[in-house]
Design an enzyme around this catalytic site. Structure first.
Site, PDB file in Angstrom:
ATOM      1  N   ASP A 177     -57.155  -4.212  -1.739  1.00  0.00           N
ATOM      2  CA  ASP A 177     -55.744  -4.238  -2.126  1.00  0.00           C
ATOM      3  C   ASP A 177     -55.116  -5.584  -1.810  1.00  0.00           C
ATOM      4  O   ASP A 177     -54.325  -6.096  -2.598  1.00  0.00           O
ATOM      5  CB  ASP A 177     -54.984  -3.123  -1.405  1.00  0.00           C
ATOM      6  CG  ASP A 177     -53.500  -3.154  -1.742  1.00  0.00           C
ATOM      7  OD1 ASP A 177     -53.163  -2.915  -2.908  1.00  0.00           O
ATOM      8  OD2 ASP A 177     -52.688  -3.456  -0.848  1.00  0.00           O
ATOM      9  N   HIS A 190     -43.714   7.272   2.166  1.00  0.00           N
ATOM     10  CA  HIS A 190     -43.704   5.904   1.647  1.00  0.00           C
ATOM     11  C   HIS A 190     -42.562   5.750   0.663  1.00  0.00           C
ATOM     12  O   HIS A 190     -42.328   6.619  -0.183  1.00  0.00           O
ATOM     13  CB  HIS A 190     -45.023   5.585   0.940  1.00  0.00           C
ATOM     14  CG  HIS A 190     -45.038   4.217   0.315  1.00  0.00           C
ATOM     15  ND1 HIS A 190     -45.334   3.083   1.026  1.00  0.00           N
ATOM     16  CD2 HIS A 190     -44.770   3.816  -0.957  1.00  0.00           C
ATOM     17  CE1 HIS A 190     -45.268   2.030   0.229  1.00  0.00           C
ATOM     18  NE2 HIS A 190     -44.923   2.441  -0.976  1.00  0.00           N
ATOM     19  N   SER A 212     -52.746   0.959  -5.247  1.00  0.00           N
ATOM     20  CA  SER A 212     -52.366   0.108  -4.122  1.00  0.00           C
ATOM     21  C   SER A 212     -51.686   0.922  -3.027  1.00  0.00           C
ATOM     22  O   SER A 212     -52.042   0.828  -1.843  1.00  0.00           O
ATOM     23  CB  SER A 212     -51.431  -1.003  -4.615  1.00  0.00           C
ATOM     24  OG  SER A 212     -50.941  -1.775  -3.536  1.00  0.00           O
ATOM     25  N   LYS A 249     -53.907   2.687   0.727  1.00  0.00           N
ATOM     26  CA  LYS A 249     -53.498   2.352   2.090  1.00  0.00           C
ATOM     27  C   LYS A 249     -53.057   3.601   2.853  1.00  0.00           C
ATOM     28  O   LYS A 249     -53.372   3.762   4.040  1.00  0.00           O
ATOM     29  CB  LYS A 249     -52.384   1.316   2.065  1.00  0.00           C
ATOM     30  CG  LYS A 249     -52.851  -0.067   1.639  1.00  0.00           C
ATOM     31  CD  LYS A 249     -51.721  -1.062   1.549  1.00  0.00           C
ATOM     32  CE  LYS A 249     -50.859  -0.822   0.334  1.00  0.00           C
ATOM     33  NZ  LYS A 249     -49.934  -1.937   0.042  1.00  0.00           N
ATOM     34  N   ARG A 283     -51.909 -10.035  -8.403  1.00  0.00           N
ATOM     35  CA  ARG A 283     -50.928  -9.385  -9.270  1.00  0.00           C
ATOM     36  C   ARG A 283     -49.583 -10.089  -9.192  1.00  0.00           C
ATOM     37  O   ARG A 283     -48.881 -10.229 -10.192  1.00  0.00           O
ATOM     38  CB  ARG A 283     -50.763  -7.906  -8.877  1.00  0.00           C
ATOM     39  CG  ARG A 283     -51.907  -7.002  -9.317  1.00  0.00           C
ATOM     40  CD  ARG A 283     -51.820  -5.651  -8.637  1.00  0.00           C
ATOM     41  NE  ARG A 283     -50.546  -5.007  -8.905  1.00  0.00           N
ATOM     42  CZ  ARG A 283     -49.988  -4.125  -8.088  1.00  0.00           C
ATOM     43  NH1 ARG A 283     -50.572  -3.800  -6.940  1.00  0.00           N
ATOM     44  NH2 ARG A 283     -48.838  -3.571  -8.394  1.00  0.00           N
TER      45      ARG A 283
END
Length: 436
Positions: A161, A82, A183, A187, A168
């Protein structure tokens, strides 16, 4: 329990219990807790933070708020990567097929462009027919064929999320390390990955502008991931200029395909190979970084990485003949050239300004429901550290119309700095956090 008591407790700096966090998560997903109280809780966390135990609990409870994929029957270690977001960052499109060619299984749940940063899903959807929606069964089928799959977040995965992320964004609580950590990790864990590699970007084009802030986020991701039984490494990488030579949705898919055939820009391949080698280490495929790096390079040389890329494209619905026919040729109709105004050395190509320039061309989006353009963008012919003379071609702009092309040209003139002094770009790998 009363949500107001939980808000007050966090407002006053106390740690929340698992029961309190579960009450909050369940209420926020069901709608029993109204948005204004969820927002108040987010603001309390923003100012007071969370300890490591709280962050781990929040991550797990968010993950458990929806469907958790079971991919345990797939052969091979499940590993994912990620990135926290950058400009021209197409490393996922290259390293996923490379890692798959090396024996890993890569279930990759990716995101879309927002603001000046690009999105992997938008890039792939620029290819005719490519679909990012898949059930668990379809995900297994795609991975079984290509070794990796790239999908979007579904309504069933981590609904907590989606609710908190939207709030947010409009309550100025995005820049919270525990909320960012929960967050991202919720995932990634819900998609079934057993080991994770994070690319925490740092610099003008990144979310984290300073090395100190990037280190804090990297350590939070690694420590929280480890507390949940995963093998995790984070690399902090520089995002001061766009990564690679192309910025744009189809342009970056094209550059990724070229890179898998051995024609990747040095800066892009430095980051891609560093991340892919860590994927092989955390997955237990290789024992040391040199072995992992050699294996990645070998899969480029023998064409196996490119083969996996093609297999994934076909497995996820892309028209492969269309892609080959359009690669190198599909560009938005208005082309403008940006040429060097003087002799010297390129000292800066400001990544944030380039990202905003690309946004103006339609590469990205200001709001989540904005459309993106598949074939607009920028092609850089020179990068930081390159010597130029007056009139050298620095960048080609591809726009939908003349007005947007001229606006992009003005942005480039502000983003690129040429100096008479020499300069040598430093390594883009700034720091490694975690142990493989």
């Amino acid at each position: 329990m009363r949500i107001v008591d939980i808000i007050m407790k966090k407002r006053d700096g106390a740690a929340l219990t698992e029961e309190e966090l579960r009450f909050f998560i369940n209420g926020s997903v069901s709608g029993d807790i109204p948005d204004y109280q969820v927002s108040a809780w987010l603001m309390a966390v923003y100012f007071q933070g969370m300890n490591a135990e709280e962050t781990g609990l929040l991550t797990r409870l968010m993950m458990e708020s929806g469907k958790v994929m079971d991919l345990s029957d797939l052969a091979g270690p499940l590993v994912d990567k990620h990135s926290t977001g950058g400009v021209g960052d197409k490393t996922s499109l290259i390293l996923a097929p490379l890692a798959a060619a090396c024996g890993a299984q890569v279930p990759m749940m990716s995101g879309r462009a927002l603001g000046h940063t690009g999105g992997t899903l938008d890039k792939l959807e620029s290819v005719k027919g490519y679909t990012i929606n898949a059930s668990q069964g379809e995900l297994k089928r795609i991975i079984g064929r290509a070794g990796y799959a790239v999908i979007g977040q579904t309504a069933e995965v981590v609904p907590a999320d989606r609710k908190m992320y939207a709030l947010r964004d409009v309550t100025a609580t995005v820049e919270s390390i525990p909320l960012i950590t929960a967050s991202i990790l919720s995932k990634k864990l819900a998609e079934g990955a057993q080991s994770l590699v994070f690319d925490v970007k740092c610099g003008s084009g990144a979310f984290m502008k300073t090395l100190k802030d990037a280190e804090i986020l990297a350590e939070s991701l690694v420590n929280t991931g480890k507390s949940m039984g995963r093998r995790v490494i984070a690399l902090i990488t520089a995002m001061e200029e766009p990564l690679g030579n192309m910025v744009g949705n189809f342009l970056e898919v094209e550059e990724s395909w070229n890179s898998l055939q051995g024609d990747g820009p040095d800066d892009l391949m430095e980051v891609t190979l560093a991340l892919c080698s860590r994927m092989l280490l955390t997955a237990g495929i290789c024992r040391d970084p040199d072995e992992a790096m050699d294996m990645c390079r070998q899969k480029i040389r023998n064409g196996e990485g490119a083969d996996r890329f093609r297999e994934n494209m076909i497995a996820q619905g892309a028209d492969w003949d269309w892609f080959l026919d359009h690669a190198g040729r599909w560009r938005a109709p208005f082309k403008v050239e940006f040429r060097a105004p003087r002799e010297g050395v390129i000292h800066e190509i400001n990544a944030f300004k380039i990202g905003m320039c690309a946004l103006g061309l339609g590469v990205g989006r200001n709001k989540a429901d904005d459309p993106v353009q598949p074939h607009t963008g920028l092609h850089f012919n020179k990068k930081r550290g390159d010597s130029v003379v007056n009139g050298d071609l620095l960048c080609e702009i591809f726009a939908l119309n003349e007005k947007e092309a001229c606006q992009a040209l003005a942005s480039l003139e502000e983003a690129v700095i040429i100096s008479p002094d020499p300069m040598t770009p430093e390594s883009l790998i700034l720091k490694e956090v975690g142990e493989w």
